[in-house]
Structure formats: structure tokens, C-alpha cells
Design a protein around this motif. Structure first.
Motif, PDB file in Angstrom:
ATOM      1  N   ALA A 143      -5.588  -9.692  17.998  1.00  0.00           N
ATOM      2  CA  ALA A 143      -5.323  -8.496  18.823  1.00  0.00           C
ATOM      3  C   ALA A 143      -3.998  -7.871  18.445  1.00  0.00           C
ATOM      4  O   ALA A 143      -3.893  -6.645  18.327  1.00  0.00           O
ATOM      5  CB  ALA A 143      -5.376  -8.844  20.292  1.00  0.00           C
ATOM      6  N   TRP A 144      -2.935  -8.682  18.214  1.00  0.00           N
ATOM      7  CA  TRP A 144      -1.654  -8.092  17.828  1.00  0.00           C
ATOM      8  C   TRP A 144      -1.674  -7.668  16.374  1.00  0.00           C
ATOM      9  O   TRP A 144      -0.901  -6.812  15.955  1.00  0.00           O
ATOM     10  CB  TRP A 144      -0.482  -9.019  18.140  1.00  0.00           C
ATOM     11  N   GLN A 145      -2.541  -8.258  15.584  1.00  0.00           N
ATOM     12  CA  GLN A 145      -2.636  -7.881  14.174  1.00  0.00           C
ATOM     13  C   GLN A 145      -3.415  -6.583  13.988  1.00  0.00           C
ATOM     14  O   GLN A 145      -3.311  -5.953  12.943  1.00  0.00           O
ATOM     15  CB  GLN A 145      -3.326  -8.982  13.370  1.00  0.00           C
ATOM     16  N   LEU A 146      -4.190  -6.179  14.999  1.00  0.00           N
ATOM     17  CA  LEU A 146      -4.984  -4.956  14.867  1.00  0.00           C
ATOM     18  C   LEU A 146      -4.104  -3.746  14.565  1.00  0.00           C
ATOM     19  O   LEU A 146      -4.437  -2.938  13.702  1.00  0.00           O
ATOM     20  CB  LEU A 146      -5.795  -4.695  16.137  1.00  0.00           C
ATOM     21  N   GLU A 147      -3.004  -3.658  15.267  1.00  0.00           N
ATOM     22  CA  GLU A 147      -2.102  -2.517  15.049  1.00  0.00           C
ATOM     23  C   GLU A 147      -1.553  -2.533  13.626  1.00  0.00           C
ATOM     24  O   GLU A 147      -1.528  -1.502  12.951  1.00  0.00           O
ATOM     25  CB  GLU A 147      -0.966  -2.565  16.074  1.00  0.00           C
ATOM     26  N   ALA A 148      -1.138  -3.706  13.175  1.00  0.00           N
ATOM     27  CA  ALA A 148      -0.616  -3.820  11.810  1.00  0.00           C
ATOM     28  C   ALA A 148      -1.715  -3.537  10.783  1.00  0.00           C
ATOM     29  O   ALA A 148      -1.481  -2.848   9.788  1.00  0.00           O
ATOM     30  CB  ALA A 148      -0.020  -5.212  11.585  1.00  0.00           C
ATOM     31  N   LEU A 149      -2.912  -4.052  11.028  1.00  0.00           N
ATOM     32  CA  LEU A 149      -4.032  -3.814  10.118  1.00  0.00           C
ATOM     33  C   LEU A 149      -4.395  -2.329  10.091  1.00  0.00           C
ATOM     34  O   LEU A 149      -4.623  -1.759   9.025  1.00  0.00           O
ATOM     35  CB  LEU A 149      -5.236  -4.659  10.522  1.00  0.00           C
ATOM     36  N   ALA A 150      -4.417  -1.696  11.263  1.00  0.00           N
ATOM     37  CA  ALA A 150      -4.720  -0.267  11.326  1.00  0.00           C
ATOM     38  C   ALA A 150      -3.685   0.541  10.533  1.00  0.00           C
ATOM     39  O   ALA A 150      -4.048   1.467   9.803  1.00  0.00           O
ATOM     40  CB  ALA A 150      -4.762   0.200  12.782  1.00  0.00           C
ATOM     41  N   GLN A 151      -2.413   0.168  10.673  1.00  0.00           N
ATOM     42  CA  GLN A 151      -1.353   0.856   9.928  1.00  0.00           C
ATOM     43  C   GLN A 151      -1.558   0.696   8.421  1.00  0.00           C
ATOM     44  O   GLN A 151      -1.427   1.646   7.658  1.00  0.00           O
ATOM     45  CB  GLN A 151       0.020   0.307  10.339  1.00  0.00           C
TER      46      GLN A 151
END
Length: 187
Positions: free
Chosen positions: A119-127
Motif C-alpha cells: 500500500a505504501w509502495q503504490l505511491e512510489a510505484l505510480a510515480q
């Protein structure tokens, strides 16, 4: 259910639920899998059946791949930390990630601890996905299938970041040699 019948059912799930679900006539794709799914595939499907569905190559996600910009990639992975880390590395660790599109399938629901980490990696992955698209001057159409909320969150996050890049770079996706391509996120 007899073992041979079980293999036939699993083979059909792979062919129908994964490969044929994104198949387009006349287009070839690369199938990228983790080790457990490679073993399942090799015991349930004949390579000739896979090739007949427009798969040009089957690759292990844990080994380096030669990304081909004219092909689309299908990822079929177990929701394990190792496979998810390999997927993330494939998207941002390889400066030559240039598949025309990527379709991501997981064979099961993510375990709770990995889900929380993801869940916290989603933002980094999206970026990272959006940055990759912007670097290549591509403005992707983002599609996702109804399913876990995380799938929709990732799709929305990628689209929001692409839109932010588009605001800063109005010509994003309008290059004369760039094609308008699509990304499908599937969980």
C-alpha cells in the motif's frame, strides 16, 4: 479430480483468464513469470499452445530480459515479496523498460503483511511508472479491472501523476514518432 484433469483446468485458466483476456489479433506478446508459475505453466500447457495464442517468448522475471518496444508484456506472478520486488525492479530498475504495454496478473490475493507494504509502495510505484512514461514522452491510457481496491488506487495514482506531468509538459504524448499506448493493471 484426477491430476490430468486438474492440469487441464489450470492450463485453461492460464490461457483464457490471462493470455486470451488481453489477446489482440495479429499482435505478439512476451509472457513474464516467476519461478512457481513457470513450473505450473510447463506442467499444464504445451509451448505450442502458448505460441498459438500470440506469445513470442516466455521469460523468468528474475532474469534479465531484453525489452522489446513493439511488443506488449504479460506478467503472471505469485503475490510474494520476491516477485513483487522483481516486478518493481523491472519497471524502474531497468532504464530500457520499453514494452508497448504491460498487463499484470497475480495468481492469488496478497497476504496482509505484503499488502500493507505494497500500500505504501503504490505511491512510489505510480510515480515511477508515470516518470517512465513522461521520460519516453508517452501519455498512457490507464485501464484496470474491477477487483481489489489497491488495483484502482494504483491506476488512479498513475493517471494523476501522468496528468500532473501533462500539465507541466503539454506536448506529452504528442511526439510524431510516439504511439498512444495503454496500460492495464490487473490484480
Amino acid at each position: 479430480m484426477a491430476p490430468s484433469r486438474l492440469k487441464a483446468v489450470v492450463g485453461e485458466k492460464i490461457l483464457n483468464g490471462v493470455i486470451r483476456s488481453v489477446k489482440k489479433d495479429g499482435e505478439w506478446k512476451v509472457l513474464i513469470m516467476d519461478h512457481p508459475n513457470m513450473r505450473i505453466l510447463s506442467s499444464c500447457c504445451k509451448m505450442s499452445d502458448i505460441l498459438a495464442e500470440g506469445i513470442t517468448n516466455v521469460e523468468d522475471i528474475n532474469k534479465w530480459q531484453d525489452h522489446t518496444p513493439r511488443l506488449e508484456a504479460i506478467y503472471l506472478l505469485s503475490p510474494t515479496e520476491k516477485s513483487i520486488q522483481a516486478l518493481i525492479a523491472d519497471f524502474h530498475g531497468t532504464p530500457t523498460f520499453t514494452y508497448k504495454a504491460a498487463y499484470i496478473f497475480f495468481t492469488d490475493i496478497c497476504p496482509e503483511p505484503l499488502f500493507r507494504e505494497r500500500a505504501w509502495q503504490l505511491e512510489a510505484l505510480a510515480q515511477q511508472i508515470a516518470m517512465l512514461c513522461a521520460t519516453q514522452q508517452e501519455y498512457q491510457a490507464i485501464h484496470y479491472r474491477k477487483g481489489p481496491e489497491d488495483t484502482a488506487k494504483l491506476a488512479r495514482a498513475v493517471l494523476a501523476k501522468l496528468n500532473a506531468f501533462k500539465t507541466d509538459t503539454p506536448n506529452l504524448g504528442k511526439g510524431p514518432e510516439k504511439t498512444y499506448s495503454q496500460m492495464l493493471i490487473v490484480d
